[in-house]
Scaffold this motif. Structure first.
Motif, PDB file in Angstrom:
ATOM      1  N   HIS A  65     -27.760  11.566 -53.243  1.00 30.31           N
ATOM      2  CA  HIS A  65     -27.832  10.872 -51.775  1.00 30.31           C
ATOM      3  C   HIS A  65     -27.747  11.581 -50.694  1.00 30.31           C
ATOM      4  CE1 HIS A  65     -30.386   8.796 -55.274  1.00 30.31           C
ATOM      5  NE2 HIS A  65     -31.292   8.856 -54.422  1.00 30.31           N
ATOM      6  N   VAL A  66     -26.142  10.978 -50.543  1.00 30.29           N
ATOM      7  CA  VAL A  66     -25.500  11.480 -49.437  1.00 30.29           C
ATOM      8  C   VAL A  66     -25.676  12.481 -48.623  1.00 30.29           C
ATOM      9  CG1 VAL A  66     -23.669  11.186 -48.361  1.00 30.29           C
ATOM     10  CG2 VAL A  66     -23.666   9.246 -50.376  1.00 30.29           C
ATOM     11  N   THR A  67     -26.198  13.643 -49.592  1.00 30.78           N
ATOM     12  CA  THR A  67     -25.950  15.122 -48.996  1.00 30.78           C
ATOM     13  C   THR A  67     -27.332  15.272 -48.385  1.00 30.78           C
ATOM     14  OG1 THR A  67     -26.394  15.983 -51.436  1.00 30.78           O
ATOM     15  CG2 THR A  67     -23.694  16.260 -49.948  1.00 30.78           C
ATOM     16  N   ASP A  68     -27.860  14.247 -49.139  1.00 34.06           N
ATOM     17  CA  ASP A  68     -29.666  14.678 -48.483  1.00 34.06           C
ATOM     18  C   ASP A  68     -29.225  13.958 -47.193  1.00 34.06           C
ATOM     19  OD1 ASP A  68     -31.931  15.594 -48.805  1.00 34.06           O
ATOM     20  OD2 ASP A  68     -32.565  13.894 -49.726  1.00 34.06           O
ATOM     21  N   ILE A  69     -29.487  12.669 -47.477  1.00 26.86           N
ATOM     22  CA  ILE A  69     -29.232  11.898 -45.750  1.00 26.86           C
ATOM     23  C   ILE A  69     -28.460  13.039 -44.755  1.00 26.86           C
ATOM     24  CG2 ILE A  69     -28.910   9.852 -44.587  1.00 26.86           C
ATOM     25  CD1 ILE A  69     -28.759   8.491 -47.838  1.00 26.86           C
ATOM     26  N   ASP A  70     -27.692  13.133 -45.368  1.00 20.22           N
ATOM     27  CA  ASP A  70     -26.652  14.338 -44.015  1.00 20.22           C
ATOM     28  C   ASP A  70     -26.401  15.732 -44.273  1.00 20.22           C
ATOM     29  OD1 ASP A  70     -25.025  11.454 -43.212  1.00 20.22           O
ATOM     30  OD2 ASP A  70     -23.562  11.998 -44.423  1.00 20.22           O
ATOM     31  N   LEU A  71     -27.896  15.832 -44.747  1.00 23.97           N
ATOM     32  CA  LEU A  71     -27.583  17.380 -44.886  1.00 23.97           C
ATOM     33  C   LEU A  71     -28.252  18.001 -43.364  1.00 23.97           C
ATOM     34  CD1 LEU A  71     -28.326  20.000 -46.715  1.00 23.97           C
ATOM     35  CD2 LEU A  71     -30.331  19.647 -46.934  1.00 23.97           C
ATOM     36  N   PRO A  72     -28.855  17.508 -42.398  1.00 19.05           N
ATOM     37  CA  PRO A  72     -29.267  17.919 -41.202  1.00 19.05           C
ATOM     38  C   PRO A  72     -28.368  18.300 -40.031  1.00 19.05           C
ATOM     39  CG  PRO A  72     -31.228  16.439 -41.509  1.00 19.05           C
ATOM     40  CD  PRO A  72     -29.983  16.149 -42.902  1.00 19.05           C
ATOM     41  N   ASP A  73     -26.897  16.809 -40.748  1.00 19.98           N
ATOM     42  CA  ASP A  73     -25.208  17.610 -40.168  1.00 19.98           C
ATOM     43  C   ASP A  73     -24.481  18.371 -40.742  1.00 19.98           C
ATOM     44  OD1 ASP A  73     -25.718  15.661 -38.276  1.00 19.98           O
ATOM     45  OD2 ASP A  73     -25.561  13.751 -39.110  1.00 19.98           O
ATOM     46  N   LEU A  74     -25.262  18.994 -42.356  1.00 21.87           N
ATOM     47  CA  LEU A  74     -24.510  19.581 -42.954  1.00 21.87           C
ATOM     48  C   LEU A  74     -24.731  20.851 -42.507  1.00 21.87           C
ATOM     49  CD1 LEU A  74     -24.402  18.156 -46.045  1.00 21.87           C
ATOM     50  CD2 LEU A  74     -22.418  18.320 -45.178  1.00 21.87           C
ATOM     51  N   ARG A  75     -25.729  21.187 -42.408  1.00 25.60           N
ATOM     52  CA  ARG A  75     -26.611  22.991 -41.769  1.00 25.60           C
ATOM     53  C   ARG A  75     -25.571  22.822 -40.616  1.00 25.60           C
ATOM     54  NH1 ARG A  75     -31.497  20.376 -42.808  1.00 25.60           N
ATOM     55  NH2 ARG A  75     -31.785  20.394 -40.511  1.00 25.60           N
ATOM     56  N   GLY A  76     -25.421  21.995 -39.498  1.00 23.21           N
ATOM     57  CA  GLY A  76     -25.136  22.422 -38.462  1.00 23.21           C
ATOM     58  C   GLY A  76     -23.091  22.640 -38.708  1.00 23.21           C
ATOM     59  N   ALA A  77     -22.528  21.801 -39.163  1.00 27.17           N
ATOM     60  CA  ALA A  77     -21.213  21.892 -39.707  1.00 27.17           C
ATOM     61  C   ALA A  77     -21.508  23.595 -40.349  1.00 27.17           C
ATOM     62  CB  ALA A  77     -20.472  20.865 -40.395  1.00 27.17           C
ATOM     63  N   LEU A  78     -22.229  23.716 -41.538  1.00 27.98           N
ATOM     64  CA  LEU A  78     -21.915  25.204 -42.677  1.00 27.98           C
ATOM     65  C   LEU A  78     -22.656  25.776 -41.623  1.00 27.98           C
ATOM     66  CD1 LEU A  78     -22.375  23.405 -45.727  1.00 27.98           C
ATOM     67  CD2 LEU A  78     -19.967  24.239 -44.580  1.00 27.98           C
ATOM     68  N   GLY A  79     -23.264  26.108 -40.493  1.00 27.46           N
ATOM     69  CA  GLY A  79     -23.931  27.239 -39.467  1.00 27.46           C
ATOM     70  C   GLY A  79     -25.002  27.641 -41.270  1.00 27.46           C
ATOM     71  N   VAL A 133     -14.040  18.091 -59.570  1.00 20.41           N
ATOM     72  CA  VAL A 133     -12.964  19.164 -58.946  1.00 20.41           C
ATOM     73  C   VAL A 133     -14.707  19.546 -57.903  1.00 20.41           C
ATOM     74  CG1 VAL A 133     -11.839  21.767 -59.495  1.00 20.41           C
ATOM     75  CG2 VAL A 133     -12.075  19.444 -60.863  1.00 20.41           C
ATOM     76  N   LEU A 134     -15.711  20.281 -58.390  1.00 18.47           N
ATOM     77  CA  LEU A 134     -16.860  20.937 -57.419  1.00 18.47           C
ATOM     78  C   LEU A 134     -16.492  20.208 -56.475  1.00 18.47           C
ATOM     79  CD1 LEU A 134     -19.479  22.254 -60.169  1.00 18.47           C
ATOM     80  CD2 LEU A 134     -17.350  23.414 -59.002  1.00 18.47           C
ATOM     81  N   ALA A 135     -16.835  18.603 -56.006  1.00 15.70           N
ATOM     82  CA  ALA A 135     -17.195  17.783 -55.055  1.00 15.70           C
ATOM     83  C   ALA A 135     -15.790  17.703 -53.962  1.00 15.70           C
ATOM     84  CB  ALA A 135     -17.375  16.807 -55.824  1.00 15.70           C
ATOM     85  N   ALA A 136     -14.332  18.763 -54.847  1.00 18.65           N
ATOM     86  CA  ALA A 136     -13.645  18.564 -53.498  1.00 18.65           C
ATOM     87  C   ALA A 136     -13.657  19.521 -53.018  1.00 18.65           C
ATOM     88  CB  ALA A 136     -11.759  18.753 -54.727  1.00 18.65           C
ATOM     89  N   VAL A 137     -13.552  21.076 -54.203  1.00 24.41           N
ATOM     90  CA  VAL A 137     -14.015  22.247 -53.177  1.00 24.41           C
ATOM     91  C   VAL A 137     -15.013  22.893 -52.687  1.00 24.41           C
ATOM     92  CG1 VAL A 137     -11.928  23.001 -55.307  1.00 24.41           C
ATOM     93  CG2 VAL A 137     -15.110  23.673 -55.846  1.00 24.41           C
ATOM     94  N   ALA A 138     -15.925  21.555 -52.176  1.00 21.58           N
ATOM     95  CA  ALA A 138     -17.363  22.383 -52.142  1.00 21.58           C
ATOM     96  C   ALA A 138     -16.834  22.825 -50.384  1.00 21.58           C
ATOM     97  CB  ALA A 138     -18.474  21.241 -51.786  1.00 21.58           C
ATOM     98  N   PRO A 139     -16.156  21.859 -49.228  1.00 21.25           N
ATOM     99  CA  PRO A 139     -15.815  22.255 -48.143  1.00 21.25           C
ATOM    100  C   PRO A 139     -15.520  23.151 -48.125  1.00 21.25           C
ATOM    101  CG  PRO A 139     -15.673  20.081 -48.332  1.00 21.25           C
ATOM    102  CD  PRO A 139     -15.525  20.524 -49.892  1.00 21.25           C
ATOM    103  N   TYR A 140     -15.145  24.218 -49.016  1.00 24.50           N
ATOM    104  CA  TYR A 140     -13.890  25.065 -48.715  1.00 24.50           C
ATOM    105  C   TYR A 140     -14.587  26.859 -48.996  1.00 24.50           C
ATOM    106  CZ  TYR A 140     -10.513  22.158 -48.270  1.00 24.50           C
ATOM    107  OH  TYR A 140      -9.614  20.956 -47.427  1.00 24.50           O
ATOM    108  N   VAL A 141     -16.152  26.273 -49.404  1.00 26.36           N
ATOM    109  CA  VAL A 141     -16.596  27.375 -50.285  1.00 26.36           C
ATOM    110  C   VAL A 141     -17.165  28.372 -48.997  1.00 26.36           C
ATOM    111  CG1 VAL A 141     -18.697  28.078 -51.445  1.00 26.36           C
ATOM    112  CG2 VAL A 141     -16.953  26.304 -52.708  1.00 26.36           C
ATOM    113  N   SER A 142     -17.428  29.584 -49.083  1.00 26.45           N
ATOM    114  CA  SER A 142     -17.784  30.759 -48.112  1.00 26.45           C
ATOM    115  C   SER A 142     -18.432  30.761 -48.569  1.00 26.45           C
ATOM    116  CB  SER A 142     -16.681  31.202 -47.606  1.00 26.45           C
ATOM    117  OG  SER A 142     -16.061  32.392 -48.549  1.00 26.45           O
ATOM    118  N   GLY A 143     -20.077  31.312 -48.145  1.00 26.67           N
ATOM    119  CA  GLY A 143     -20.762  32.294 -48.298  1.00 26.67           C
ATOM    120  C   GLY A 143     -21.843  30.934 -48.703  1.00 26.67           C
ATOM    121  N   LEU A 144     -23.419  31.168 -48.552  1.00 28.27           N
ATOM    122  CA  LEU A 144     -24.041  30.251 -49.101  1.00 28.27           C
ATOM    123  C   LEU A 144     -24.908  30.447 -51.191  1.00 28.27           C
ATOM    124  CD1 LEU A 144     -26.733  28.520 -47.934  1.00 28.27           C
ATOM    125  CD2 LEU A 144     -28.061  30.435 -47.723  1.00 28.27           C
ATOM    126  N   PRO A 145     -24.699  31.938 -51.309  1.00 27.32           N
ATOM    127  CA  PRO A 145     -24.711  32.411 -52.463  1.00 27.32           C
ATOM    128  C   PRO A 145     -23.702  31.044 -53.094  1.00 27.32           C
ATOM    129  CG  PRO A 145     -24.900  33.558 -51.595  1.00 27.32           C
ATOM    130  CD  PRO A 145     -24.309  33.149 -50.494  1.00 27.32           C
TER     131      PRO A 145
END
Length: 528
Positions: free
Chosen positions: A49-63, A109-121
């Motif tokens: 739910h947190v990622t869903d609520i903050d998705l507009p801000d995440l889209r801006g941060a991740l382009g 582990v996936l939550a920890a590395v998620a911000p560093y994943v490059s590429g949408l796929p």
């Protein structure tokens, strides 16, 4: 002759299967393990739910564009729901302790590395795998509660499970607000890491270690897995993306629903005949279990609408940010930490028929939704409070009795099957709520906009230009959009009132009375 008989008897005894070990005695150590599983399930829900609520801000941060961002949520939900169906089989095979720790570790582990994943796929793959790990944790809580809790506290364990369905989603709003506003967009992913570590440590310390049962792979239900997982994913993605792609006007949505429903039908047929199924479909002959599955879906749809409509109104009409909406969510979530144990204690009394507790809860939820249908543009955050108070008691008074009706008559071997079915229906209900609310919002908002414009045209209302800009036209469009949105929220609340009324009426048709486990200790004379 006697020697022959003796040898034959000993051979039969040796060939007989050893009885399964009984459940370990409930101790403080097992209580710590149960707390670890509870925290893990809550963290999984928070992250969703947190990622869903903050998705507009995440889209801006991740382009990421809006359409691409919706797939992050859809893939997470699809694999989360599918994992709920198959996780109980894995827990029995690999042991509850090993499987739970593995899923918590994968999730963290996936939550920890998620911000560093490059590429949408790559991000899509990460969210899908993380959704599977998070979804696999939810059935573990019900399994642990049914297996290890003694009779006098088993209902409280079911109350703890209910906490993840009612209180957990409401806590996501303040967590989302605090994560992004004070710690940045990376904290939206990282908020799951410390609690994942804590829950893994508690599970490793407290849960007993069962032996591996790898011999179950000899009868592994490969056909069920290959039919069921794509079927569930296709249906969930269709529900999540349906409104954005205009439902059945989209070839993709048509293919997803037709293919998903067809494969799911084959999956159910396979489960009926397979010797070691994921679901024991024959159990649906029980009216109690059938009612419980229908009822939990209805309750969760109402609860999801209650959260979505109030927060959507405050964000769209009043311009609130998540941090400003958080106090309303907390006013619903925190009191349930008290109301859930109270309802569990009430249902643990043998003289109390949990069906009537459920009926009162359904009426409270209906009254809350009906009262919210009188919403106007003057409402603000605390205007919802009287109706949220009804939800504070209504939600626990429905969920705890539903869990009792579903589980109190189970044989010990039925636990994993019911856990899988119940949690998959729970996951489907959350997705169905998203699809239903999105459809109703689009349909009713368009209808109200057209009606309002027709009324204005019938009154021969004329817009006067102001300078070189039609400021009055812009203002008029904003007023129509606002009023249409408010009327739409009122309509959806009336639909939720009808769903709560349907739940109340089903009480007179389907379930039979169940007694709390503590009733087993009552003497036969008193029981009569």
């Amino acid at each position: 002759m006697s020697d022959t008989v003796a040898s034959s008897t000993s051979a039969v005894v040796a060939a007989a299967p050893r009885p399964a070990p009984g459940p370990a005695a409930f101790t403080a150590r097992i209580a710590a393990g149960l707390a670890g599983v509870l925290i893990a399930v809550l963290v999984s829900g928070f992250n969703e739910h947190v990622t869903d609520i903050d998705l507009p801000d995440l889209r801006g941060a991740l382009g990421i564009s809006h359409d691409d961002g919706t797939w992050l949520t859809a893939l997470y939900e699809a694999f989360q729901v599918s994992a709920m169906a198959f996780a109980p089989w894995c827990a029995v095979t690999f042991s509850l302790r090993r499987f739970t720790i593995a899923m918590i570790g994968t999730f963290g582990v996936l939550a920890a590395v998620a911000p560093y994943v490059s590429g949408l796929p790559a991000l899509y793959v990460l969210r899908a795998v993380q959704g599977f790990a998070g979804g696999a944790l939810s059935p573990m809580l019900m399994t642990v509660a049914l297996r290890y809790l003694p009779p006098n506290v088993k209902v409280y364990g079911l109350g703890a499970y209910a906490l993840t369905a009612t209180c957990g989603p409401n806590l996501s709003t303040p967590i989302a607000a605090l994560s992004f506003e004070y710690f940045g967009w990376r904290a939206v992913f990282w908020e799951a890491v410390p609690l994942s570590i804590l829950s893994a440590c508690l599970v490793a310390y407290g849960m007993p270690q069962d032996p591996l049962r790898l011999e179950r792979f000899r009868q592994f239900n490969w056909r069920g897995l290959l039919l069921g997982m794509p079927a569930i994913c296709m249906i969930v993605i269709g529900l999540m993306q349906g409104d954005r792609l205009d439902w059945f006007r989209s070839p993709l949505i048509c293919h997803l629903f037709v293919g998903g429903i067809f494969l799911f039908g084959l999956f159910l047929l396979n489960e009926w005949f397979h010797p070691l199924p994921f679901f024991r479909i024959q159990m649906l002959r029980s009216p109690d279990l059938t009612f419980a599955l229908i009822a939990v879906a209805l309750v969760l749809i109402i609860a999801a609408a209650n959260i979505e409509l109030a927060s959507g109104y405050l964000a769209e009409i009043q311009g609130y940010r998540p941090l400003q909406t958080a106090p309303l969510a907390l006013s619903l979530a925190l009191p349930q930490l008290l109301s859930l144990p109270l309802v569990s204690a009430l249902c643990n009394i043998r003289r109390v028929d949990c069906r009537w507790v459920l009926g009162i809860g359904a009426l409270l939820m209906a009254a809350s939704a009906y009262g919210s249908s009188f919403i106007t543009s003057d409402w603000y955050r605390w205007s919802f409070l009287p109706f949220q108070i009804m939800q504070i008691f209504g939600q626990p008074m429905t969920v705890v009795p539903i869990l009792m009706i579903a589980t109190m008559k189970l044989a010990p071997t039925d636990g994993p099957f019911v856990s899988g079915m119940f949690n998959m229906v729970k996951g489907f209900a959350s997705v169905m709520a998203v699809g239903l609310i999105s459809y109703l919002e689009t349909w009713r908002e368009h209808s109200h906009s057209n009606i309002l414009l027709d009324r204005v045209g019938a009154d021969r209302f004329v817009l006067a230009p102001v300078g070189d800009h039609y400021a009055s036209l812009i203002q008029f469009a904003g007023v129509v959009r606002e009023q249409a949105a408010i009327l739409t929220i009122a309509d959806i609340n009336l639909v939720m009132t009808g769903i709560a009324g349907l739940l109340f009426l089903l009480l007179f048709v389907l379930p039979t009375r169940v007694y709390p486990p503590v009733a087993a200790r009552v003497s036969p004379g008193e029981r009569r």
